[in-house]
Structures are given as C-alpha cells and as structure tokens.
Design an enzyme around this catalytic site. Structure first.
Site, PDB file in Angstrom:
ATOM      1  CG  ASP A  59      -1.923   1.181   1.252  1.00 46.83           C
ATOM      2  OD1 ASP A  59      -1.747   1.984   0.364  1.00 46.83           O
ATOM      3  OD2 ASP A  59      -2.564   1.223   2.344  1.00 46.83           O
ATOM      4  CE1 TYR A 148      -5.671  11.912  -9.876  1.00 49.59           C
ATOM      5  CE2 TYR A 148      -5.950  13.593 -12.067  1.00 49.59           C
ATOM      6  CZ  TYR A 148      -5.672  12.205 -11.669  1.00 49.59           C
ATOM      7  OH  TYR A 148      -5.341  11.320 -12.438  1.00 49.59           O
TER       8      TYR A 148
END
Length: 257
Positions: A59, A148
């Site tokens: 992860d 983003y």
C-alpha cells in the site's frame, strides 16, 4: 531478459503496461494492494507469455509499503530495468468537501511515493548505466483543478527535472499524461462518467503503446493522443485566469457526479 516493476498493476493503465511488457518478453514485478488479484494476474501473464511475474503486495499510502517497493528496486542482485509509477486515485468532491486525511493520502501516493521509488530505481540504474522510469501523471497537470491536478503537475515537473539532471547517464525518465481512460479509476472514486463525451475516452492499451514509443524516442513528456495534444496546445494560449474558470466549469460538467 529485462525486468519491469509496475505499481498499481492490477487495473487500468497499470494492467495495460503489464500486458504489453509481458508480451514483449519482459519479466515483471507486479505491485498493488490486493494479493489475490496480483496472484491471478501473475499466473495469467506467466501462462500466456512465459515470463516470470513476481508479486509484491504494498500500500503506497503507507511508509511500510513504499519502503518494501523501494527495497525491491534497490536490490542489485535482481535489477529492475524499467519502473512504471502508475498507482494513484481520485477523490470525489471539491476542495474542503474532501477530508484533509484523504487529500494527504493522495499526496503520499502521487508525490512522496513517486519521489522515493524514482530515487531508489534511478540510483541503481545510474550505476548500471541504463534504465527507464515512466511516471504516470495526467493532462489534469496542465489545468488548475485542485489537489489532484496539483499533484500531477508536481509529477510532471519532478520527472522532467530529474531527466535533465540524469541526462547522459543512460537513464531515461518520462511523465505520461493521458486524458480520460477507460479504467476502474472513476468507479473507485465514486465519480460519474455519463457526461463525458465519447470522443474524450482513450483506450489503455493504445495509451501504453504510445507511451513506450515516446520513451524509446527519449521524450520526457508523453501526451498519448492527437486530440489531447491539440487541447493542451490550445490551453497554453488561454490566459491563466480564464483557464481556471473553464476548468472549473468543465470539472462540474464532466467530473464527479
């Protein structure tokens, strides 16, 4: 036979990289969070193409995950010749509608992980005098669209800067900036896609083919479609303030629903 390590390999652009590189005869190190999907992918690619596919569950929103992948990239006994930093995700909602924890998690994956993994890979590659890194960004890097877009703008600037610093070392770096690609990306973020025109969608396999072609030509930036090349060229001619307004309206029309 060379080895490529791909983060976020089980879906979308990452899976397309895995398919193409396996078909071309590269061994793979497949990195994602879902061990079951990784093993199924590794088995399929091995059986279909006869390559070796190693599974690494990690992860990249956690230090332990980043450290595990960095250690694999730095293993001089099992060199990685191509790194594809593809792992990433989007958050649904405008700024202040998304929790700070989720924003920081995005920056961890999009920026910190890319920095640390690129550093681990290129140090070993520079010593060998060869290697390549593809950092997957987005055309969102070129328009003002929140965290983003900002994180992807960082990826582009970072990649091109490192490419200049390592020029002549035998190590190539390239930022890949696709537009809308038919993947699990929007579904995972809970984003609607019904309002996105059909002509704006790209095929992941074609994106990868274009990217590898650009990397082989020594480009540091790849926008893999004439339509998006034209759009980004036009965006450079629009005043920044106007571009921000257009981007905001476009985001409301074509973004999360």
């Amino acid at each position: 036979m060379t080895t490529a390590l791909i983060t976020g390999s089980t879906a979308g652009i990452g899976a397309a990289f895995a398919r193409r590189l396996a078909a071309d005869g590269h061994d793979l190190v497949l990195v994602a969070r879902d061990t079951k999907r990784l093993r199924e992918q590794a088995t399929e690619l091995h059986d279909r193409h006869g390559i070796e596919a190693e599974v690494l569950t990690a992860d990249l929103a956690a230090d332990a995950g980043i450290e595990a992948v960095a250690a694999r990239l730095g293993d001089r006994r099992r060199p990685v010749d191509l790194l594809v930093n593809n792992a990433g995700f989007g958050n649904k909602g405008r700024y202040l509608e998304v929790s700070l924890a989720d924003e920081l998690r995005m920056l961890k994956v999009h920026c910190e992980a890319v920095l640390r993994l690129t550093s681990a890979a290129t140090e070993a590659m520079r010593d060998r005098g060869r290697g390549g890194v593809v950092n997957v960004a987005s055309v969102a890097a070129f328009v003002p669209r929140g965290t983003y877009g900002a994180s992807k703008a960082w990826v582009v600037q970072f990649t091109q800067g490192v490419a200049r610093d390592l020029a002549g070392s035998g190590v190539r770096l390239m930022a890949l900036c696709p537009g809308f690609v038919r993947t699990e990306f929007h579904e995972r973020a809970g984003m609607g896609t019904d309002n996105i025109p059909g002509w704006m969608w790209l095929d992941a396999d074609k994106v990868v083919a274009s990217a590898l072609h650009d990397l082989a030509r020594g480009r540091t930036l790849s926008i893999p479609d004439p339509r998006y090349k034209a759009l980004m060229g036009a965006a450079k001619l629009v005043p920044r303030g106007m571009l921000g307004g257009l981007s905001s309206r476009t985001g409301r029309k074509y973004g999360p629903q």
